[in-house]
Design an enzyme around this catalytic site. Structure first.
Site, PDB file in Angstrom:
ATOM      1  N   TRP A   1       0.858  -1.190   0.000  1.00  0.00           N
ATOM      2  CA  TRP A   1       0.000   0.000   0.000  1.00  0.00           C
ATOM      3  C   TRP A   1       0.894   1.240   0.000  1.00  0.00           C
ATOM      4  O   TRP A   1       1.916   1.268   0.693  1.00  0.00           O
ATOM      5  CB  TRP A   1      -0.895  -0.027   1.235  1.00  0.00           C
ATOM      6  CG  TRP A   1      -1.993   0.984   1.210  1.00  0.00           C
ATOM      7  CD1 TRP A   1      -1.968   2.229   1.746  1.00  0.00           C
ATOM      8  CD2 TRP A   1      -3.273   0.836   0.589  1.00  0.00           C
ATOM      9  NE1 TRP A   1      -3.153   2.876   1.511  1.00  0.00           N
ATOM     10  CE2 TRP A   1      -3.979   2.047   0.793  1.00  0.00           C
ATOM     11  CE3 TRP A   1      -3.891  -0.194  -0.123  1.00  0.00           C
ATOM     12  CZ2 TRP A   1      -5.270   2.246   0.318  1.00  0.00           C
ATOM     13  CZ3 TRP A   1      -5.174   0.005  -0.584  1.00  0.00           C
ATOM     14  CH2 TRP A   1      -5.857   1.216  -0.369  1.00  0.00           C
TER      15      TRP A   1
ATOM     16  N   HIS B   1      -1.298  -5.468   5.507  1.00  0.00           N
ATOM     17  CA  HIS B   1      -2.184  -5.331   4.350  1.00  0.00           C
ATOM     18  C   HIS B   1      -1.454  -5.583   3.034  1.00  0.00           C
ATOM     19  O   HIS B   1      -2.022  -5.364   1.965  1.00  0.00           O
ATOM     20  CB  HIS B   1      -2.827  -3.934   4.339  1.00  0.00           C
ATOM     21  CG  HIS B   1      -3.753  -3.703   5.486  1.00  0.00           C
ATOM     22  ND1 HIS B   1      -5.099  -3.973   5.434  1.00  0.00           N
ATOM     23  CD2 HIS B   1      -3.514  -3.246   6.738  1.00  0.00           C
ATOM     24  CE1 HIS B   1      -5.656  -3.684   6.590  1.00  0.00           C
ATOM     25  NE2 HIS B   1      -4.710  -3.242   7.408  1.00  0.00           N
TER      26      HIS B   1
ATOM     27  N   HIS C   1      -4.752 -10.745   1.821  1.00  0.00           N
ATOM     28  CA  HIS C   1      -4.980 -10.570   3.254  1.00  0.00           C
ATOM     29  C   HIS C   1      -6.465 -10.406   3.564  1.00  0.00           C
ATOM     30  O   HIS C   1      -7.268 -10.099   2.690  1.00  0.00           O
ATOM     31  CB  HIS C   1      -4.221  -9.353   3.773  1.00  0.00           C
ATOM     32  CG  HIS C   1      -4.724  -8.053   3.215  1.00  0.00           C
ATOM     33  ND1 HIS C   1      -4.334  -7.576   1.979  1.00  0.00           N
ATOM     34  CD2 HIS C   1      -5.608  -7.131   3.700  1.00  0.00           C
ATOM     35  CE1 HIS C   1      -4.941  -6.430   1.741  1.00  0.00           C
ATOM     36  NE2 HIS C   1      -5.731  -6.136   2.761  1.00  0.00           N
TER      37      HIS C   1
ATOM     38  N   ASP D   1      -9.158  -8.253   6.070  1.00  0.00           N
ATOM     39  CA  ASP D   1      -9.320  -7.093   6.952  1.00  0.00           C
ATOM     40  C   ASP D   1     -10.173  -7.501   8.146  1.00  0.00           C
ATOM     41  O   ASP D   1     -11.254  -8.087   7.971  1.00  0.00           O
ATOM     42  CB  ASP D   1     -10.043  -5.947   6.234  1.00  0.00           C
ATOM     43  CG  ASP D   1      -9.159  -5.161   5.303  1.00  0.00           C
ATOM     44  OD1 ASP D   1      -7.940  -5.419   5.282  1.00  0.00           O
ATOM     45  OD2 ASP D   1      -9.691  -4.292   4.591  1.00  0.00           O
TER      46      ASP D   1
ATOM     47  N   HIS E   1      -9.789  -2.711  11.716  1.00  0.00           N
ATOM     48  CA  HIS E   1      -9.058  -1.895  10.737  1.00  0.00           C
ATOM     49  C   HIS E   1      -9.721  -0.530  10.541  1.00  0.00           C
ATOM     50  O   HIS E   1      -9.041   0.483  10.376  1.00  0.00           O
ATOM     51  CB  HIS E   1      -8.982  -2.656   9.415  1.00  0.00           C
ATOM     52  CG  HIS E   1      -8.344  -1.921   8.289  1.00  0.00           C
ATOM     53  ND1 HIS E   1      -7.152  -1.236   8.420  1.00  0.00           N
ATOM     54  CD2 HIS E   1      -8.724  -1.744   6.987  1.00  0.00           C
ATOM     55  CE1 HIS E   1      -6.824  -0.684   7.273  1.00  0.00           C
ATOM     56  NE2 HIS E   1      -7.764  -0.967   6.386  1.00  0.00           N
TER      57      HIS E   1
ATOM     58  N   HIS F   1     -16.242  -0.588   3.178  1.00  0.00           N
ATOM     59  CA  HIS F   1     -15.844  -1.331   4.377  1.00  0.00           C
ATOM     60  C   HIS F   1     -16.967  -1.317   5.414  1.00  0.00           C
ATOM     61  O   HIS F   1     -17.333  -2.357   5.970  1.00  0.00           O
ATOM     62  CB  HIS F   1     -14.588  -0.717   4.998  1.00  0.00           C
ATOM     63  CG  HIS F   1     -13.301  -1.080   4.339  1.00  0.00           C
ATOM     64  ND1 HIS F   1     -12.839  -0.434   3.221  1.00  0.00           N
ATOM     65  CD2 HIS F   1     -12.365  -2.023   4.640  1.00  0.00           C
ATOM     66  CE1 HIS F   1     -11.662  -0.944   2.869  1.00  0.00           C
ATOM     67  NE2 HIS F   1     -11.353  -1.911   3.717  1.00  0.00           N
TER      68      HIS F   1
ATOM     69  N   GLU G   1      -8.924  -9.441   0.477  1.00  0.00           N
ATOM     70  CA  GLU G   1      -8.429  -8.558  -0.587  1.00  0.00           C
ATOM     71  C   GLU G   1      -7.148  -9.095  -1.222  1.00  0.00           C
ATOM     72  O   GLU G   1      -6.434  -9.903  -0.630  1.00  0.00           O
ATOM     73  CB  GLU G   1      -8.186  -7.154  -0.030  1.00  0.00           C
ATOM     74  CG  GLU G   1      -9.465  -6.479   0.464  1.00  0.00           C
ATOM     75  CD  GLU G   1      -9.254  -5.210   1.252  1.00  0.00           C
ATOM     76  OE1 GLU G   1     -10.174  -4.370   1.261  1.00  0.00           O
ATOM     77  OE2 GLU G   1      -8.171  -5.048   1.865  1.00  0.00           O
TER      78      GLU G   1
END
Length: 210
Positions: free
Chosen positions: A20, A50, A54, A56, A60, A161, A173
């Site tokens: 990220w 992340h 992975h 979430d 998060h 989310h 994701e």
């Protein structure tokens, strides 16, 4: 007899895996070599949780949400349906109404083809704020995407989310689906039991159902 070998849908952790923007890049190195110890190599990894494929945890994006070690691992193992919904900037109820989702439970969506996991995408498919209620109506409690997030990289509200979380839908994701045909599979994508964590890398695999 059908070929029911496990299919890896995880991004491999390599030195050039995309992270990220602004996050810790992945590294692996040997802390001690067999030559140094006289018996074994001992390695270490350094990464953001992340990076790569992975899950979430609600923590998060919700201070009161469950952390990784508190999640039910049954969520991440069992029947899953793979669909190809490539070509949309956003996916929600409108885009999914044409698909048969009956009995899906876990839904894995290919949103693009030929994505290079070594480069963080300039743009990717995100999810509408009606995605949570619609998936709940269909009896789906896990959404997997080949994108790095269900929301845009610069989103501060994280509407997808929250929509998913408020409707009991968990998030997976950065899966890799280019080599997977649409259909029904058995999924295994178990998170590590990292106490206090907001996410966890997984080794996600599929096996075609009979």
């Amino acid at each position: 007899m059908k070929d029911r070998k496990w299919i890896d849908i995880s991004q491999p952790f390599t030195p050039d895996i995309a992270s990220w923007p602004g996050d810790i890049p992945f590294t692996f190195k040997l802390s001690f070599t067999k030559k140094q110890t006289g018996s074994v190599n001992i390695g270490q990894i350094h990464t953001g949780v992340h990076t790569g494929t992975h899950i979430d945890a609600p923590f998060h994006f919700d201070e009161q949400g469950k952390q990784v070690h508190e999640l039910d691992i049954q969520l991440y193992a069992g029947k899953a349906r793979v669909i190809d919904a490539a070509g949309h900037d956003k996916i929600g109820k409108e885009e999914l109404e044409g698909y048969n989702l009956q009995g899906a439970e876990r839904l894995l969506i290919r949103t693009a083809k030929g994505r290079d996991w070594r480069t963080f995408p300039d743009s990717y498919t995100v999810f509408r704020d009606n995605i949570g209620p619609y998936l709940k109506e269909q009896g789906i409690f896990l959404l997997g995407t080949d994108a790095p997030s269900v929301d845009a990289v610069d989103s501060k509200t994280l509407t997808a989310h929250h929509s998913l979380h408020q409707n009991g839908v968990h998030i997976l994701e950065n899966i890799v689906l280019d080599h997977v045909e649409p259909g029904d599979y058995e999924l295994m994508a178990l998170p590590l039991a990292i106490e206090g964590a907001d996410a966890s890398p997984v080794r996600a695999v599929l096996r075609r159902l009979e």
